[in-house]
Design an enzyme around this catalytic site. Structure first.
Site, short mmCIF file in Angstrom:
data_model
loop_
_atom_site.label_atom_id
_atom_site.label_comp_id
_atom_site.label_asym_id
_atom_site.label_seq_id
_atom_site.Cartn_x
_atom_site.Cartn_y
_atom_site.Cartn_z
N PRO A 1 -49.08 -48.68 -46.89
CA PRO A 1 -47.64 -48.74 -46.62
C PRO A 1 -47.18 -50.17 -46.34
O PRO A 1 -47.77 -50.87 -45.52
CB PRO A 1 -47.49 -47.86 -45.37
CG PRO A 1 -48.67 -46.95 -45.41
CD PRO A 1 -49.78 -47.77 -45.99
N GLU A 2 -46.15 -50.59 -47.07
CA GLU A 2 -45.57 -51.91 -46.84
C GLU A 2 -44.21 -51.73 -46.20
O GLU A 2 -43.84 -50.62 -45.80
CB GLU A 2 -45.51 -52.67 -48.17
CG GLU A 2 -46.91 -52.91 -48.75
CD GLU A 2 -46.91 -53.74 -50.01
OE1 GLU A 2 -45.85 -54.30 -50.39
OE2 GLU A 2 -47.97 -53.85 -50.66
#
Length: 270
Positions: free
Chosen positions: A2-3
Protein backbone atom coordinates in the site's frame (compact mmCIF):
# COMPACT_ATOMS: atom_id res chain seq x y z
CA UNK A 1 2.55 -2.66 -0.93
CA UNK A 2 0.00 0.00 0.00
CA UNK A 3 1.28 3.42 -1.00
CA UNK A 4 -0.11 6.88 -0.23
CA UNK A 5 -3.26 6.61 -2.40
CA UNK A 6 -4.11 3.23 -0.88
CA UNK A 7 -3.60 4.53 2.66
CA UNK A 8 -5.62 7.68 1.94
CA UNK A 9 -8.36 5.56 0.35
CA UNK A 10 -8.42 3.42 3.50
CA UNK A 11 -8.54 6.49 5.76
CA UNK A 12 -11.45 7.96 3.85
CA UNK A 13 -13.24 4.63 3.81
CA UNK A 14 -13.06 3.97 7.55
CA UNK A 15 -13.53 7.60 8.62
CA UNK A 16 -17.37 7.56 8.69
CA UNK A 17 -17.26 4.46 10.88
CA UNK A 18 -14.58 5.71 13.29
CA UNK A 19 -14.63 9.49 13.58
CA UNK A 20 -17.03 10.54 16.32
CA UNK A 21 -17.51 6.94 17.47
CA UNK A 22 -16.41 5.24 20.69
CA UNK A 23 -13.99 2.31 20.77
CA UNK A 24 -15.39 -0.12 23.35
CA UNK A 25 -12.69 -2.78 23.08
CA UNK A 26 -9.24 -3.33 21.60
CA UNK A 27 -8.53 -6.98 20.75
CA UNK A 28 -4.93 -7.92 19.96
CA UNK A 29 -4.60 -11.44 18.56
CA UNK A 30 -1.03 -11.14 17.29
CA UNK A 31 1.14 -8.48 18.95
CA UNK A 32 4.25 -9.32 16.94
CA UNK A 33 3.93 -7.05 13.93
CA UNK A 34 6.83 -4.98 12.59
CA UNK A 35 7.19 -3.78 16.16
CA UNK A 36 5.50 -5.39 19.14
CA UNK A 37 2.13 -3.71 19.72
CA UNK A 38 2.57 -1.71 22.96
CA UNK A 39 0.26 -2.15 25.92
CA UNK A 40 -0.39 1.60 25.67
CA UNK A 41 -2.80 1.07 22.74
CA UNK A 42 -5.32 -0.27 25.26
CA UNK A 43 -5.87 3.38 26.22
CA UNK A 44 -8.13 3.53 23.13
CA UNK A 45 -10.77 1.53 25.00
CA UNK A 46 -13.60 3.81 26.04
CA UNK A 47 -12.32 6.68 23.90
CA UNK A 48 -14.14 8.55 21.14
CA UNK A 49 -12.11 8.98 17.97
CA UNK A 50 -12.15 12.76 17.57
CA UNK A 51 -10.37 12.87 14.23
CA UNK A 52 -8.84 10.50 11.69
CA UNK A 53 -5.85 11.90 9.80
CA UNK A 54 -2.93 10.65 7.75
CA UNK A 55 0.78 11.49 7.79
CA UNK A 56 2.72 9.77 5.06
CA UNK A 57 1.58 6.16 5.17
CA UNK A 58 0.44 6.32 8.80
CA UNK A 59 -3.23 6.58 9.77
CA UNK A 60 -3.67 8.56 13.00
CA UNK A 61 -6.58 7.99 15.39
CA UNK A 62 -6.88 11.09 17.60
CA UNK A 63 -8.52 10.68 21.02
CA UNK A 64 -8.47 12.59 24.29
CA UNK A 65 -6.15 9.93 25.75
CA UNK A 66 -3.61 9.97 22.93
CA UNK A 67 -3.15 8.99 19.31
CA UNK A 68 -3.08 5.54 17.77
CA UNK A 69 -0.76 5.13 14.77
CA UNK A 70 -1.51 2.41 12.22
CA UNK A 71 0.76 1.48 9.31
CA UNK A 72 -0.38 -1.07 6.72
CA UNK A 73 3.11 -2.38 6.02
CA UNK A 74 3.52 -4.46 2.87
CA UNK A 75 0.28 -6.41 2.87
CA UNK A 76 -1.97 -4.90 5.52
CA UNK A 77 -5.56 -3.74 5.17
CA UNK A 78 -8.25 -2.34 7.44
CA UNK A 79 -11.81 -3.49 6.88
CA UNK A 80 -15.16 -2.72 8.43
CA UNK A 81 -17.00 -5.87 9.53
CA UNK A 82 -19.90 -6.73 11.82
CA UNK A 83 -18.94 -7.70 15.36
CA UNK A 84 -20.22 -11.26 14.89
CA UNK A 85 -17.98 -11.99 11.88
CA UNK A 86 -15.37 -14.54 12.92
CA UNK A 87 -11.74 -13.48 12.42
CA UNK A 88 -9.74 -15.10 9.64
CA UNK A 89 -6.16 -16.21 9.69
CA UNK A 90 -3.92 -13.11 9.72
CA UNK A 91 -6.60 -10.88 11.30
CA UNK A 92 -4.28 -9.49 13.96
CA UNK A 93 -6.29 -6.85 15.82
CA UNK A 94 -9.79 -5.42 16.14
CA UNK A 95 -11.12 -2.06 17.21
CA UNK A 96 -14.64 -2.85 18.43
CA UNK A 97 -16.98 0.12 18.13
CA UNK A 98 -20.06 1.05 20.14
CA UNK A 99 -22.01 0.97 16.86
CA UNK A 100 -21.60 -2.80 16.64
CA UNK A 101 -19.05 -2.56 13.84
CA UNK A 102 -15.39 -3.63 14.03
CA UNK A 103 -12.34 -2.14 12.35
CA UNK A 104 -10.27 -5.25 11.62
CA UNK A 105 -6.59 -5.31 10.64
CA UNK A 106 -5.48 -8.08 8.27
CA UNK A 107 -1.80 -8.55 7.44
CA UNK A 108 -0.37 -11.85 6.12
CA UNK A 109 3.23 -10.61 6.22
CA UNK A 110 2.92 -8.89 9.62
CA UNK A 111 5.05 -5.94 8.53
CA UNK A 112 2.53 -3.31 9.56
CA UNK A 113 2.34 -1.52 12.90
CA UNK A 114 -0.04 -0.41 15.64
CA UNK A 115 1.64 2.14 17.90
CA UNK A 116 0.77 4.89 20.38
CA UNK A 117 1.71 8.55 20.89
CA UNK A 118 0.92 10.52 24.05
CA UNK A 119 1.97 13.97 22.82
CA UNK A 120 2.19 15.62 19.41
CA UNK A 121 2.10 12.67 16.99
CA UNK A 122 4.08 14.64 14.42
CA UNK A 123 7.01 14.56 16.86
CA UNK A 124 6.91 10.77 17.08
CA UNK A 125 10.25 9.23 16.09
CA UNK A 126 8.69 7.69 12.97
CA UNK A 127 7.05 10.92 11.77
CA UNK A 128 9.15 13.90 12.78
CA UNK A 129 11.73 13.65 9.97
CA UNK A 130 9.31 13.00 7.13
CA UNK A 131 9.23 15.32 4.13
CA UNK A 132 6.17 17.33 3.08
CA UNK A 133 2.95 15.77 1.84
CA UNK A 134 2.92 15.73 -1.98
CA UNK A 135 -0.62 17.11 -2.08
CA UNK A 136 0.16 19.98 0.30
CA UNK A 137 1.10 23.59 -0.47
CA UNK A 138 4.62 22.88 0.83
CA UNK A 139 5.35 20.64 -2.15
CA UNK A 140 6.10 22.02 -5.60
CA UNK A 141 8.76 22.12 -8.29
CA UNK A 142 10.76 24.86 -6.60
CA UNK A 143 10.98 22.72 -3.46
CA UNK A 144 12.17 19.67 -5.41
CA UNK A 145 14.72 21.76 -7.31
CA UNK A 146 16.15 23.24 -4.10
CA UNK A 147 16.36 19.84 -2.41
CA UNK A 148 18.00 18.20 -5.41
CA UNK A 149 21.03 20.45 -5.78
CA UNK A 150 24.38 18.63 -5.59
CA UNK A 151 22.64 15.25 -5.38
CA UNK A 152 24.04 12.54 -7.62
CA UNK A 153 21.44 9.91 -6.74
CA UNK A 154 18.99 9.09 -9.53
CA UNK A 155 15.85 11.22 -9.71
CA UNK A 156 13.64 8.19 -9.15
CA UNK A 157 15.42 7.24 -5.93
CA UNK A 158 15.35 10.92 -4.94
CA UNK A 159 11.57 11.32 -5.17
CA UNK A 160 11.03 8.01 -3.36
CA UNK A 161 13.00 9.27 -0.35
CA UNK A 162 10.43 9.89 2.41
CA UNK A 163 12.71 12.56 3.90
CA UNK A 164 12.28 14.52 0.65
CA UNK A 165 8.58 13.89 0.07
CA UNK A 166 6.30 11.28 1.62
CA UNK A 167 4.21 8.71 -0.16
CA UNK A 168 5.75 8.60 -3.64
CA UNK A 169 6.24 4.84 -3.77
CA UNK A 170 7.50 2.76 -6.65
CA UNK A 171 4.27 2.60 -8.64
CA UNK A 172 3.65 6.34 -8.62
CA UNK A 173 7.31 7.32 -9.05
CA UNK A 174 7.43 5.32 -12.29
CA UNK A 175 4.17 6.78 -13.53
CA UNK A 176 5.01 10.39 -12.59
CA UNK A 177 8.42 10.28 -14.29
CA UNK A 178 6.80 8.92 -17.45
CA UNK A 179 4.14 11.64 -17.35
CA UNK A 180 6.84 14.31 -16.96
CA UNK A 181 9.03 12.74 -19.68
CA UNK A 182 12.03 12.38 -17.35
CA UNK A 183 14.51 9.50 -17.57
CA UNK A 184 14.52 7.85 -14.11
CA UNK A 185 18.27 7.27 -14.39
CA UNK A 186 19.11 11.01 -14.52
CA UNK A 187 20.99 12.40 -11.53
CA UNK A 188 18.61 14.41 -9.33
CA UNK A 189 21.00 17.36 -9.31
CA UNK A 190 21.17 17.54 -13.10
CA UNK A 191 17.49 18.28 -13.66
CA UNK A 192 16.34 21.85 -14.27
CA UNK A 193 13.85 23.84 -12.22
CA UNK A 194 11.39 23.81 -15.13
CA UNK A 195 11.43 20.02 -15.35
CA UNK A 196 10.96 19.71 -11.59
CA UNK A 197 7.88 21.92 -11.92
CA UNK A 198 6.54 19.42 -14.46
CA UNK A 199 7.46 16.48 -12.24
CA UNK A 200 5.82 17.96 -9.12
CA UNK A 201 2.65 18.60 -11.11
CA UNK A 202 2.72 15.03 -12.44
CA UNK A 203 3.14 13.61 -8.94
CA UNK A 204 0.21 15.63 -7.63
CA UNK A 205 -2.05 14.79 -10.57
CA UNK A 206 -1.29 11.07 -10.54
CA UNK A 207 -1.66 10.68 -6.77
CA UNK A 208 -4.91 12.67 -6.82
CA UNK A 209 -6.33 10.55 -9.61
CA UNK A 210 -5.17 7.31 -7.96
CA UNK A 211 -7.03 8.32 -4.78
CA UNK A 212 -10.16 9.01 -6.86
CA UNK A 213 -9.77 5.51 -8.36
CA UNK A 214 -9.46 3.97 -4.90
CA UNK A 215 -5.78 3.08 -5.16
CA UNK A 216 -3.99 0.37 -7.12
CA UNK A 217 -4.69 -3.32 -6.65
CA UNK A 218 -1.64 -5.32 -7.72
CA UNK A 219 -1.52 -8.19 -5.27
CA UNK A 220 -2.51 -7.45 -1.68
CA UNK A 221 -4.33 -4.14 -1.49
CA UNK A 222 -8.10 -3.98 -1.08
CA UNK A 223 -10.28 -1.14 0.15
CA UNK A 224 -12.01 -1.00 3.51
CA UNK A 225 -15.05 -2.82 2.12
CA UNK A 226 -12.95 -5.55 0.49
CA UNK A 227 -13.25 -4.20 -3.06
CA UNK A 228 -10.17 -3.50 -5.19
CA UNK A 229 -8.74 -0.18 -6.29
CA UNK A 230 -8.91 0.53 -10.00
CA UNK A 231 -5.87 2.71 -10.77
CA UNK A 232 -4.14 -0.43 -12.07
CA UNK A 233 -6.20 0.03 -15.22
CA UNK A 234 -4.50 3.39 -15.79
CA UNK A 235 -0.85 2.31 -15.46
CA UNK A 236 1.28 3.45 -18.41
CA UNK A 237 4.69 1.95 -17.57
CA UNK A 238 4.67 0.17 -14.19
CA UNK A 239 4.82 -3.59 -14.79
CA UNK A 240 4.56 -3.06 -18.56
CA UNK A 241 7.85 -4.66 -19.66
CA UNK A 242 7.94 -5.06 -23.45
CA UNK A 243 4.55 -3.46 -24.01
CA UNK A 244 4.17 -0.62 -26.49
CA UNK A 245 4.62 2.87 -25.04
CA UNK A 246 1.37 4.84 -25.13
CA UNK A 247 3.29 7.79 -26.58
CA UNK A 248 5.63 6.37 -29.21
CA UNK A 249 4.81 2.64 -29.46
CA UNK A 250 8.40 1.64 -28.62
CA UNK A 251 8.68 -1.10 -25.98
CA UNK A 252 8.77 -0.23 -22.28
CA UNK A 253 12.00 -1.45 -20.68
CA UNK A 254 12.70 -2.60 -17.14
CA UNK A 255 15.83 -2.01 -15.05
CA UNK A 256 16.71 -2.17 -11.35
CA UNK A 257 17.41 0.93 -9.24
CA UNK A 258 17.98 0.90 -5.51
CA UNK A 259 16.86 -2.75 -5.39
CA UNK A 260 13.52 -1.80 -6.94
CA UNK A 261 12.29 -2.39 -10.47
CA UNK A 262 11.96 0.64 -12.74
CA UNK A 263 9.95 0.83 -15.94
CA UNK A 264 10.28 3.61 -18.51
CA UNK A 265 10.25 4.49 -22.20
CA UNK A 266 13.79 5.22 -23.45
CA UNK A 267 12.38 7.36 -26.27
CA UNK A 268 9.79 9.51 -24.47
CA UNK A 269 11.79 9.90 -21.25
CA UNK A 270 15.04 11.79 -21.66
Amino acid sequence: MPELPEVETTRRGIKPWLQGHAVTQVIIRQPKLRWVVPEAVMALQGQVVRELTRRGKYILLHTDAGIGLIHLGMSGSLRIVDADVAPRKHDHFDLVLASGKVVRYHDPRRFGAFLWADGDPLQHALLRDLGPEPLSDMFDGDYLFAQSRQRTVSVKVFIMNAHIVVGVGNIYANEALFSAGIDPRCAAGSISRERYVQLAQAIRQILTYAIECGGTTLRDFVREDGTPGYFKLELKVYGCTGQACAGCQNPIIQITQGQRSTWFCPVCQT
